[in-house]
Design an enzyme around this catalytic site. Sequence first.
Site, PDB file in Angstrom:
ATOM      1  N   HIS A   1     121.226  24.314  38.638  1.00  9.40           N
ATOM      2  CA  HIS A   1     121.695  24.608  36.778  1.00  9.40           C
ATOM      3  C   HIS A   1     123.048  25.901  36.615  1.00  9.40           C
ATOM      4  O   HIS A   1     123.712  26.019  37.537  1.00  9.40           O
ATOM      5  CB  HIS A   1     120.867  25.390  35.822  1.00  9.40           C
ATOM      6  CG  HIS A   1     119.356  25.060  35.313  1.00  9.40           C
ATOM      7  ND1 HIS A   1     118.536  25.517  34.428  1.00  9.40           N
ATOM      8  CD2 HIS A   1     119.245  23.773  36.157  1.00  9.40           C
ATOM      9  CE1 HIS A   1     117.893  24.220  34.718  1.00  9.40           C
ATOM     10  NE2 HIS A   1     117.931  23.291  35.295  1.00  9.40           N
TER      11      HIS A   1
ATOM     12  N   GLU B   1     123.501  28.359  35.382  1.00  6.90           N
ATOM     13  CA  GLU B   1     123.739  29.726  35.666  1.00  6.90           C
ATOM     14  C   GLU B   1     123.145  30.342  37.727  1.00  6.90           C
ATOM     15  O   GLU B   1     123.880  31.854  37.736  1.00  6.90           O
ATOM     16  CB  GLU B   1     122.555  30.877  34.842  1.00  6.90           C
ATOM     17  CG  GLU B   1     122.838  30.287  33.506  1.00  6.90           C
ATOM     18  CD  GLU B   1     122.465  28.989  32.815  1.00  6.90           C
ATOM     19  OE1 GLU B   1     122.852  28.510  33.626  1.00  6.90           O
ATOM     20  OE2 GLU B   1     122.212  29.212  31.621  1.00  6.90           O
TER      21      GLU B   1
ATOM     22  N   SER C   1     122.830  28.960  25.577  1.00  6.68           N
ATOM     23  CA  SER C   1     121.606  30.272  26.129  1.00  6.68           C
ATOM     24  C   SER C   1     121.096  29.546  26.589  1.00  6.68           C
ATOM     25  O   SER C   1     120.376  28.319  27.530  1.00  6.68           O
ATOM     26  CB  SER C   1     120.476  30.007  24.733  1.00  6.68           C
ATOM     27  OG  SER C   1     119.156  30.573  24.953  1.00  6.68           O
TER      28      SER C   1
ATOM     29  N   CYS D   1     118.298  28.552  29.981  1.00  7.75           N
ATOM     30  CA  CYS D   1     116.968  28.276  30.136  1.00  7.75           C
ATOM     31  C   CYS D   1     116.085  29.071  30.455  1.00  7.75           C
ATOM     32  O   CYS D   1     116.657  30.036  30.961  1.00  7.75           O
ATOM     33  CB  CYS D   1     116.711  26.654  30.334  1.00  7.75           C
ATOM     34  SG  CYS D   1     117.019  27.127  32.459  1.00  7.75           S
TER      35      CYS D   1
ATOM     36  N   CYS E   1     116.364  30.369  34.112  1.00  2.00           N
ATOM     37  CA  CYS E   1     117.980  30.761  34.347  1.00  2.00           C
ATOM     38  C   CYS E   1     117.455  32.496  33.261  1.00  2.00           C
ATOM     39  O   CYS E   1     118.368  32.910  34.311  1.00  2.00           O
ATOM     40  CB  CYS E   1     119.672  29.840  33.518  1.00  2.00           C
ATOM     41  SG  CYS E   1     119.533  28.640  34.529  1.00  2.00           S
TER      42      CYS E   1
END
Length: 106
Positions: free
Chosen positions: A13, A15, A38, A40, A43
Amino acid sequence: RNRRVQDGDPSMHAETAAFRAAGRQRSYRGTTMVTTLSPCWYCSGLVRQFGISRVVVGEAVTFHGGHDWLAGHGVEVVVLDDPECVAMMREFTARNAELWGEDIGE
Ligand SMILES: [Zn+2]
């Protein structure tokens, strides 16, 4: 950015990619993670695990991840709900519904 497809790695991901790119640090106190969306749960867990102090979220309109949970655990969370981020995510998810479902574990 998210590199799941490019790297063939389901855990990559955005992040996580940014976290890995930043390299090892003795402490993450005082650091800020900036995200389009936002984060998940996966993360969000990374933020908590490593004690990242602050998360700036571009938008939490199209997806409500773990930012409330982070704020409830002492992470400074700033949600911008930026219209450009919302438009970008709406366009992406409309064009890539299957990929998006895979991204968020649905
Ligand atoms: Zn994630």
